[in-house]
Design a protein around this motif. Structure first.
Motif, PDB file in Angstrom:
ATOM      1  N   GLN A 154       1.583   1.064   8.208  1.00 30.01           N
ATOM      2  CA  GLN A 154       0.284   0.938   7.545  1.00 30.01           C
ATOM      3  C   GLN A 154       0.180  -0.410   6.832  1.00 30.01           C
ATOM      4  OE1 GLN A 154      -0.507   3.715   4.325  1.00 30.01           O
ATOM      5  NE2 GLN A 154      -2.724   3.597   4.657  1.00 30.01           N
ATOM      6  N   ASN A 155       1.278  -0.836   6.194  1.00 33.74           N
ATOM      7  CA  ASN A 155       1.272  -2.123   5.500  1.00 33.74           C
ATOM      8  C   ASN A 155       1.208  -3.288   6.471  1.00 33.74           C
ATOM      9  OD1 ASN A 155       1.760  -2.093   2.333  1.00 33.74           O
ATOM     10  ND2 ASN A 155       2.739  -0.259   3.198  1.00 33.74           N
TER      11      ASN A 155
ATOM     12  N   ALA B   2      -0.330  -3.164   9.345  1.00 36.37           N
ATOM     13  CA  ALA B   2      -1.714  -3.168   9.807  1.00 36.37           C
ATOM     14  C   ALA B   2      -2.642  -3.773   8.752  1.00 36.37           C
ATOM     15  CB  ALA B   2      -2.153  -1.747  10.149  1.00 36.37           C
ATOM     16  N   LEU B   3      -2.372  -3.486   7.484  1.00 34.40           N
ATOM     17  CA  LEU B   3      -3.183  -4.046   6.405  1.00 34.40           C
ATOM     18  C   LEU B   3      -3.054  -5.568   6.366  1.00 34.40           C
ATOM     19  CD1 LEU B   3      -4.932  -3.860   3.865  1.00 34.40           C
ATOM     20  CD2 LEU B   3      -2.833  -3.439   2.545  1.00 34.40           C
ATOM     21  N   LEU B   4      -1.832  -6.061   6.465  1.00 36.13           N
ATOM     22  CA  LEU B   4      -1.630  -7.512   6.441  1.00 36.13           C
ATOM     23  C   LEU B   4      -2.334  -8.185   7.614  1.00 36.13           C
ATOM     24  CD1 LEU B   4      -0.107  -9.942   5.124  1.00 36.13           C
ATOM     25  CD2 LEU B   4       1.632  -9.594   6.885  1.00 36.13           C
ATOM     26  N   LYS B   5      -2.224  -7.591   8.794  1.00 35.32           N
ATOM     27  CA  LYS B   5      -2.871  -8.149   9.978  1.00 35.32           C
ATOM     28  C   LYS B   5      -4.383  -8.216   9.773  1.00 35.32           C
ATOM     29  CE  LYS B   5      -2.956  -7.595  15.025  1.00 35.32           C
ATOM     30  NZ  LYS B   5      -4.415  -7.528  15.258  1.00 35.32           N
ATOM     31  N   SER B   6      -4.954  -7.165   9.230  1.00 38.27           N
ATOM     32  CA  SER B   6      -6.394  -7.121   8.992  1.00 38.27           C
ATOM     33  C   SER B   6      -6.823  -8.164   7.966  1.00 38.27           C
ATOM     34  CB  SER B   6      -6.803  -5.718   8.529  1.00 38.27           C
ATOM     35  OG  SER B   6      -8.180  -5.650   8.253  1.00 38.27           O
ATOM     36  N   LEU B   7      -6.050  -8.293   6.884  1.00 33.96           N
ATOM     37  CA  LEU B   7      -6.381  -9.265   5.832  1.00 33.96           C
ATOM     38  C   LEU B   7      -6.319 -10.693   6.347  1.00 33.96           C
ATOM     39  CD1 LEU B   7      -4.438  -7.708   2.815  1.00 33.96           C
ATOM     40  CD2 LEU B   7      -6.922  -7.992   2.958  1.00 33.96           C
ATOM     41  N   ASN B   8      -5.242 -11.029   7.038  1.00 41.76           N
ATOM     42  CA  ASN B   8      -5.080 -12.407   7.505  1.00 41.76           C
ATOM     43  C   ASN B   8      -6.073 -12.761   8.602  1.00 41.76           C
ATOM     44  OD1 ASN B   8      -3.077 -12.844   5.644  1.00 41.76           O
ATOM     45  ND2 ASN B   8      -1.384 -12.677   7.096  1.00 41.76           N
ATOM     46  N   GLU B   9      -6.415 -11.797   9.439  1.00 39.42           N
ATOM     47  CA  GLU B   9      -7.414 -12.052  10.469  1.00 39.42           C
ATOM     48  C   GLU B   9      -8.802 -12.203   9.867  1.00 39.42           C
ATOM     49  OE1 GLU B   9      -7.039  -8.955  13.349  1.00 39.42           O
ATOM     50  OE2 GLU B   9      -5.327  -9.908  14.382  1.00 39.42           O
TER      51      GLU B   9
ATOM     52  N   PHE C 190       6.773  -5.117   2.578  1.00 43.24           N
ATOM     53  CA  PHE C 190       5.833  -5.292   1.468  1.00 43.24           C
ATOM     54  C   PHE C 190       5.126  -6.634   1.585  1.00 43.24           C
ATOM     55  CE2 PHE C 190      10.057  -6.605   0.151  1.00 43.24           C
ATOM     56  CZ  PHE C 190       9.860  -7.844  -0.460  1.00 43.24           C
ATOM     57  N   LEU C 191       4.087  -6.799   0.782  1.00 49.02           N
ATOM     58  CA  LEU C 191       3.273  -8.009   0.782  1.00 49.02           C
ATOM     59  C   LEU C 191       3.585  -8.819  -0.471  1.00 49.02           C
ATOM     60  CD1 LEU C 191      -0.159  -6.461   1.871  1.00 49.02           C
ATOM     61  CD2 LEU C 191       1.819  -7.077   3.273  1.00 49.02           C
ATOM     62  N   ARG C 192       3.294 -10.114  -0.405  1.00 50.34           N
ATOM     63  CA  ARG C 192       3.617 -11.025  -1.508  1.00 50.34           C
ATOM     64  C   ARG C 192       2.394 -11.863  -1.866  1.00 50.34           C
ATOM     65  NH1 ARG C 192       5.932 -14.732   0.549  1.00 50.34           N
ATOM     66  NH2 ARG C 192       7.430 -15.533  -0.962  1.00 50.34           N
TER      67      ARG C 192
ATOM     68  N   ALA D  90       0.847  -1.183   0.000  1.00 46.75           N
ATOM     69  CA  ALA D  90       0.000   0.000   0.000  1.00 46.75           C
ATOM     70  C   ALA D  90       0.884   1.234   0.000  1.00 46.75           C
ATOM     71  CB  ALA D  90      -0.904  -0.007   1.229  1.00 46.75           C
ATOM     72  N   LYS D  91       0.453   2.256  -0.708  1.00 48.23           N
ATOM     73  CA  LYS D  91       1.217   3.499  -0.720  1.00 48.23           C
ATOM     74  C   LYS D  91       1.105   4.134   0.655  1.00 48.23           C
ATOM     75  CE  LYS D  91       0.511   4.337  -5.671  1.00 48.23           C
ATOM     76  NZ  LYS D  91      -0.078   5.224  -6.705  1.00 48.23           N
TER      77      LYS D  91
END
Length: 361
Positions: free
Chosen positions: A306-307, A309-316, A332-334, A300-301
């Protein structure tokens, strides 16, 4: 032996890796980590058991009796899999990670600089792991340059192509194998991207005689009447017993055929390119680096936090599962395309899902 020869030919590996060659051959291990540990043991003890002294490839060497395991050094990229360092811990040798260039590739001059510095310190370089398809971002070490350095200094060069190796079944990817003739051992995991069930890790050795030198233990309870006539794979692995892994490899090769597997690999790379295009066109996300094989590295830009937090939200949320990486303080995410069921619509849904989770942060 037949299956490993089939697979080697399908991937365009050199003939000296075939079981029909004078000294080569392949064996199926459980994982790439096991193959790295195994080849490190062989390289370490083969060097220590050498009876000759003097010079090797024009460079000064020490006598085998003077080599202490704790002074021996193995090398790999700073982006190499943690299994490389783990193998060094288990082998009681030092591990010195090597830097990379702007393309995240370990290069020959970077390796040689480390080797020369260690020799000046009285250490004994002996083993190098080149990664073709790093776990962080699927970058590729420069095999030809590393091979030339290893040949110059008499080091064992092992290739870890655990994920990306499957792609070499497609001829258009084999430019990444330039220098493979200089490699002592090559490993990849068909269970990662070639439709084979876990576990199935393919390892080829250039000179199987080195295995006999180091690992040939022959107590009376393991002797048999055919041992001088056949290849005994208990010398090619850590355990004595073996599972019949070649059977599932046979089923996949016979079911898909080489052309079917090529079509499958190319299709997953096309899907990964499609997702990379979605990221590029998005105002909220950006690529970390261009798509490599079936892997897309993006973020995420915004900040690293922030990234995270995004990964944590997605995986949860448990609708998708992503694994992160971090290089040079950039998080970064993969996203890897490995499923036969993935479609472009699935990837559209992934982007929309990520946008929804991003808006909630």
């Amino acid at each position: 032996m037949i299956m490993m020869d089939w697979l080697a030919k399908a991937m365009g590996l050199p003939d000296h890796f075939l079981s029909t060659s004078e000294n080569g051959g392949g064996v199926i291990h459980t994982t790439a980590c096991e193959s790295t540990l195994f080849t490190l043991f062989v390289a370490r003890d083969h060097l220590r058991l050498k009876s000759d002294t003097g010079s090797q490839n024009g460079h000064s060497t020490v006598s085998s009796s003077a080599i202490n395991v704790s002074s021996m050094v193995a090398y790999g990229s700073k982006l190499a899999h943690s299994g490389v360092e783990k193998a060094c811990l288990m082998g009681a040798v030092q591990y010195h990670p090597v830097g990379y260039d702007d393309n995240y590739s370990m290069r020959g001059h970077l390796l040689e600089k480390e080797i020369e510095a260690d020799i000046e310190k009285g250490l004994t370089p002996f083993f190098v792991v080149a990664t073709l398809g790093t776990i962080h971002c699927c970058s590729f070490d420069n095999l030809k340059e590393l091979g030339e350095v290893c040949e110059k200094w008499g080091l064992w060069l092992h290739v870890d192509a655990a994920y990306a190796g499957s792609a070499f079944i497609c001829p258009e990817t084999r430019h990444l194998l330039a220098g493979i003739e200089l490699v002592q051992s090559f490993n990849f995991n068909p269970h990662k991207w070639l439709q084979v069930q876990f576990d199935c890790s393919a390892l080829w050795i250039k000179d199987r005689q080195k295995l006999d030198t180091v690992l040939h233990l022959d107590p009376i309870y393991l002797q048999h009447s055919k041992q001088d006539e056949i290849v005994d794979f208990r010398h090619w692995q850590i355990p004595l017993g073996r599972r019949f892994r070649s059977l599932k490899l046979w089923f996949v090769l016979r079911s898909f055929g080489v052309t079917g597997l090529q079509k499958w690999i190319r299709g997953t790379m096309d899907l990964a390119e499609y997702f990379a295009d979605l990221i590029t066109k998005s105002e909220h996300f950006e690529l970390f680096r261009p798509r490599s094989m079936g892997l897309v590295c993006f973020r995420a830009k915004g900040s690293n936090d922030q990234n995270r937090a995004l990964l944590k939200s997605l995986n949860e949320g448990r609708e998708i599962h992503l694994i992160p990486a971090e290089i040079d303080d950039t998080y970064f995410l993969r996203l890897a395309i490995c499923s036969t069921q993935t479609t472009q619509k699935d990837l559209d849904d992934v982007l929309n899902l990520m946008l929804r989770h991003l808006q909630k942060l």
